[in-house]
Motif scaffolding. Sequence first.
Motif, short mmCIF file in Angstrom:
data_model
loop_
_atom_site.label_atom_id
_atom_site.label_comp_id
_atom_site.label_asym_id
_atom_site.label_seq_id
_atom_site.Cartn_x
_atom_site.Cartn_y
_atom_site.Cartn_z
N ASN A 1 9.75 -56.73 115.10
CA ASN A 1 10.11 -58.08 115.52
C ASN A 1 10.86 -58.79 114.40
OD1 ASN A 1 8.15 -59.41 113.73
ND2 ASN A 1 6.59 -58.66 115.17
N LYS B 1 10.44 -61.67 112.93
CA LYS B 1 9.62 -62.28 111.89
C LYS B 1 9.18 -61.25 110.85
CE LYS B 1 5.46 -65.07 111.26
NZ LYS B 1 4.30 -65.72 111.92
N GLN B 2 8.85 -60.07 111.34
CA GLN B 2 8.40 -58.99 110.45
C GLN B 2 9.49 -58.60 109.46
OE1 GLN B 2 7.23 -55.53 112.64
NE2 GLN B 2 6.24 -54.53 110.90
N ILE C 1 10.25 -61.45 106.87
CA ILE C 1 9.28 -61.46 105.76
C ILE C 1 9.58 -60.33 104.79
CG2 ILE C 1 6.84 -61.16 105.18
CD1 ILE C 1 6.16 -62.52 107.84
N ASN D 1 13.30 -63.46 103.98
CA ASN D 1 14.17 -64.29 104.83
C ASN D 1 15.65 -63.97 104.57
OD1 ASN D 1 14.51 -66.11 106.90
ND2 ASN D 1 14.60 -67.88 105.54
#
Length: 516
Positions: A340, A342-343, A346, A350
């Motif tokens: 995903n 977000k994964q 991180i 970013n």
Amino acid sequence: MKISTDVKKGRQVELKSWKSPSDPSDGNFSFGIEPFNIPEGIIRKNNQLYFRTGPWNGNMFLGSILMTAVYTDGFYVVADNQQQTFYMAFEYSNDSMLIYCELNSQGKFIERRWDAGKGNWINRYSSFQTDCDIYGYCGAFGICDSSKRCSCIKGFKPRNIEEWSRGNGSSGCFRTTPLQCQRDNTNGSGGAGQGDDGFLKLMVKKVPAFPVRSSIINGDCKDQCLENCSCVAYAYDAGIGCMFWSGDLIDVQKFSTSGVDLYDLYIRLPSSELDKGKNTKVIVITTVIAGIVVITISALFLWCRMAKQRERNEKRKHIKHKIYRENSIGVKLQQLPLFNFKQLAIATNNFNHAKKLGQGGFGLVYKGILDDGKEISVKRLSKASGQGLEEFVNEVVVISKLQHRNLVRLFGCCVDREEKMLVYEYMPNKSLDSFIFDPVKQKILDWKKRFNIIEGISRGLLYLHRDSRLRIIHRDLKASNVLLDRELNPKISDFGMARIFGGNENQANTKRVVGT
């Protein structure tokens, strides 16, 4: 021979017809000269006016167009207005020419000439050509044309529609709108109404019967007619002067002979009738212009509508194609591990610039560390790339089906809204070009290491071209697309341009130029 009329003495010399071709007794027709207001040759039938030549202008009769050849052979008319004697005569200069004239039993005045070669009499002139030559054939204010059809002068209508529909126009026509001067006189306002009456010009017509002559010059004919409310028409001839008509206009005829333009006849009409023609032209012109404008606007509207429809169709096709491609991507990516957004954000801090490893033709490459400590390379597809989506899908399809020590390993991918990313194994020594073109690092590559790199690249290509399940042509092989692991083992990467062949295919066509 003289055909004459002596008004004072009441004497006439006329030409009488036979009763029939075999009966020389007096028939029904007679030919003579009548002074009227202007001398004319006339034929009477049972003492009723049957045919008229038109007024004599000193050279010819205005209306008998076929007599022009006769005039040059000695025909003339003498009019003594003081003594009130009038006569017409033939005096030929060529005594050897035999000519005679007759009024036959059918009422035709005919001139014949003897043709010695043929031994026969030849007709030179006949007073009658069509029924239009009969006096009053189309009645008052009617016009007869060469096809023997009657029509009314503009501003007039037939008196008897039924008779006219059967081809009998002898009842004539009547004026639809009174002259303005007549209305002024009826209302008691006086004056001739000169400002409200005008004239319709009729060209190439047989002059109407019983004109009144005037010696005034041509330019004053119109004014003199307007001053007299009973004047309904006028014409001008150089040999006669102004001619005026009052009452009914009878025996107006069109000539079919081309090139004949004897005079102009001007018919008096109220201005409302004269404006109808102008108004009709204005209406026609306005209608045509309005029609052109409407057609142009309609065509423009239709074109815009079709353009919008084409644009909508293109959008639908694009959306369908996009959905199809998205669905295709979804189906193909289901076989790979999915990350995903977000994964990966991180893992790359970013997408920090400090994590940037390099930049390819279709996006940026970042270093990332997953939660389990595994190092990865994240290739983020550029949104500005017009071909990025196709190359992304191609790379997913190709690498997901390949397993070789000299090909970069694909861990998975990420598809989240507009974001599309590929996750590779991390190559700590980056690409081969960073060694070759760096003056310091290139010293690390001795001949043995270079040979191992060349051999590894060759094994990878051999696998792609021959040993893999799919025959694949990379099409963009260069130093920047060869990655090096910790031991400087080469691994071919960046399969966005790769082309898959069938197992038995040796060649294929490409739609665009690719590679470096």
